[in-house]
Enzyme design. Structure first.
Site, PDB file in Angstrom:
ATOM      1  N   GLU A  33       1.041  -1.415   0.088  1.00 53.37           N
ATOM      2  CA  GLU A  33       0.081   0.142   0.121  1.00 53.37           C
ATOM      3  C   GLU A  33       0.767   1.356   0.105  1.00 53.37           C
ATOM      4  OE1 GLU A  33      -3.227   0.307   2.596  1.00 53.37           O
ATOM      5  OE2 GLU A  33      -4.203  -1.651   2.120  1.00 53.37           O
ATOM      6  N   HIS A  95      -4.798   6.780   0.179  1.00 53.68           N
ATOM      7  CA  HIS A  95      -3.810   5.772  -0.146  1.00 53.68           C
ATOM      8  C   HIS A  95      -4.454   4.575  -0.961  1.00 53.68           C
ATOM      9  CE1 HIS A  95      -6.889   4.589   3.151  1.00 53.68           C
ATOM     10  NE2 HIS A  95      -6.514   3.203   3.014  1.00 53.68           N
ATOM     11  N   HIS A  97      -5.486   0.651  -2.204  1.00 51.50           N
ATOM     12  CA  HIS A  97      -5.789  -0.872  -1.342  1.00 51.50           C
ATOM     13  C   HIS A  97      -5.391  -1.805  -2.784  1.00 51.50           C
ATOM     14  CE1 HIS A  97      -8.777  -0.085   1.946  1.00 51.50           C
ATOM     15  NE2 HIS A  97      -7.625   0.570   2.269  1.00 51.50           N
ATOM     16  N   ASP A 108      -9.242   2.518   8.486  1.00 54.13           N
ATOM     17  CA  ASP A 108      -9.337   3.685   7.576  1.00 54.13           C
ATOM     18  C   ASP A 108     -10.148   4.562   8.514  1.00 54.13           C
ATOM     19  OD1 ASP A 108      -7.719   3.052   5.569  1.00 54.13           O
ATOM     20  OD2 ASP A 108      -9.056   2.206   4.598  1.00 54.13           O
TER      21      ASP A 108
HETATM   22 ZN    ZN Z   1      -7.152   1.472   3.885  1.00 54.51          ZN
END
Ligand code: ZN
Length: 152
Positions: A33, A95, A97, A108
């Site tokens: 990630e 971000h 995934h 999150d």
């Molecule tokens: Zn996340």
């Protein structure tokens, strides 16, 4: 790209940002990630996102976790604030995934709520996957999903 909620202002992402984030959902990067912060400005009810930071050496990148621990992200926001005489600032984060169509994880949601407690202005939270993005506008602990109204 332009996004909006049902009732609030528009969110404008400058094209360079989408290109930057897209490199982190490419096959050679999506195994770990990635993420960063959004730097932009508030224009009435609208938010214009002008730039973003990308993973820095002291961030933690794992297959299902990105921890933005490098102080360089905050430093970049501070620098933008100074250079713009106080208009450009931290307006959210992104971000990745490692899935086609991402949705926020419980972690999150908890992380974003913590951030929303510290920042009173609306913030943009974006998760990029292989095929689509999830994007929301958060304020005061409330999160509203955004719809892409212009992908250009
Ligand atoms: Zn996340």
């Amino acid at each position: 790209m332009i996004l909006q909620t049902r009732s609030e202002g528009l969110i404008l992402l400058r094209p360079g940002i989408e290109r930057t984030i897209a490199t982190y959902v490419a096959e050679n990067e999506i195994g770990l990630e990635a993420g960063g912060i959004f730097i932009g400005s508030y224009r009435g009810p609208h938010i214009e996102i002008g730039s973003c930071t990308t993973p820095l050496p002291r961030d933690v990148r794992k297959p299902t976790l990105f921890d933005r621990s490098d102080p360089g992200h905050h430093a970049a926001a501070l620098e933008a604030w100074k250079e713009s005489s106080g208009t450009d600032t931290y307006v959210g984060e992104w971000h990745t995934h490692p899935v086609d169509d991402p949705v926020p994880s419980d972690l999150d949601l908890r992380t974003w709520r913590t951030i929303m407690r510290r920042v009173s202005d609306p913030l943009i939270f974006l998760i990029a996957g292989r095929r689509s993005i999830w994007c929301g506008r958060g304020r005061g602990g409330e999160l509203a999903a955004l719809t892409v109204i212009d992908a250009a």
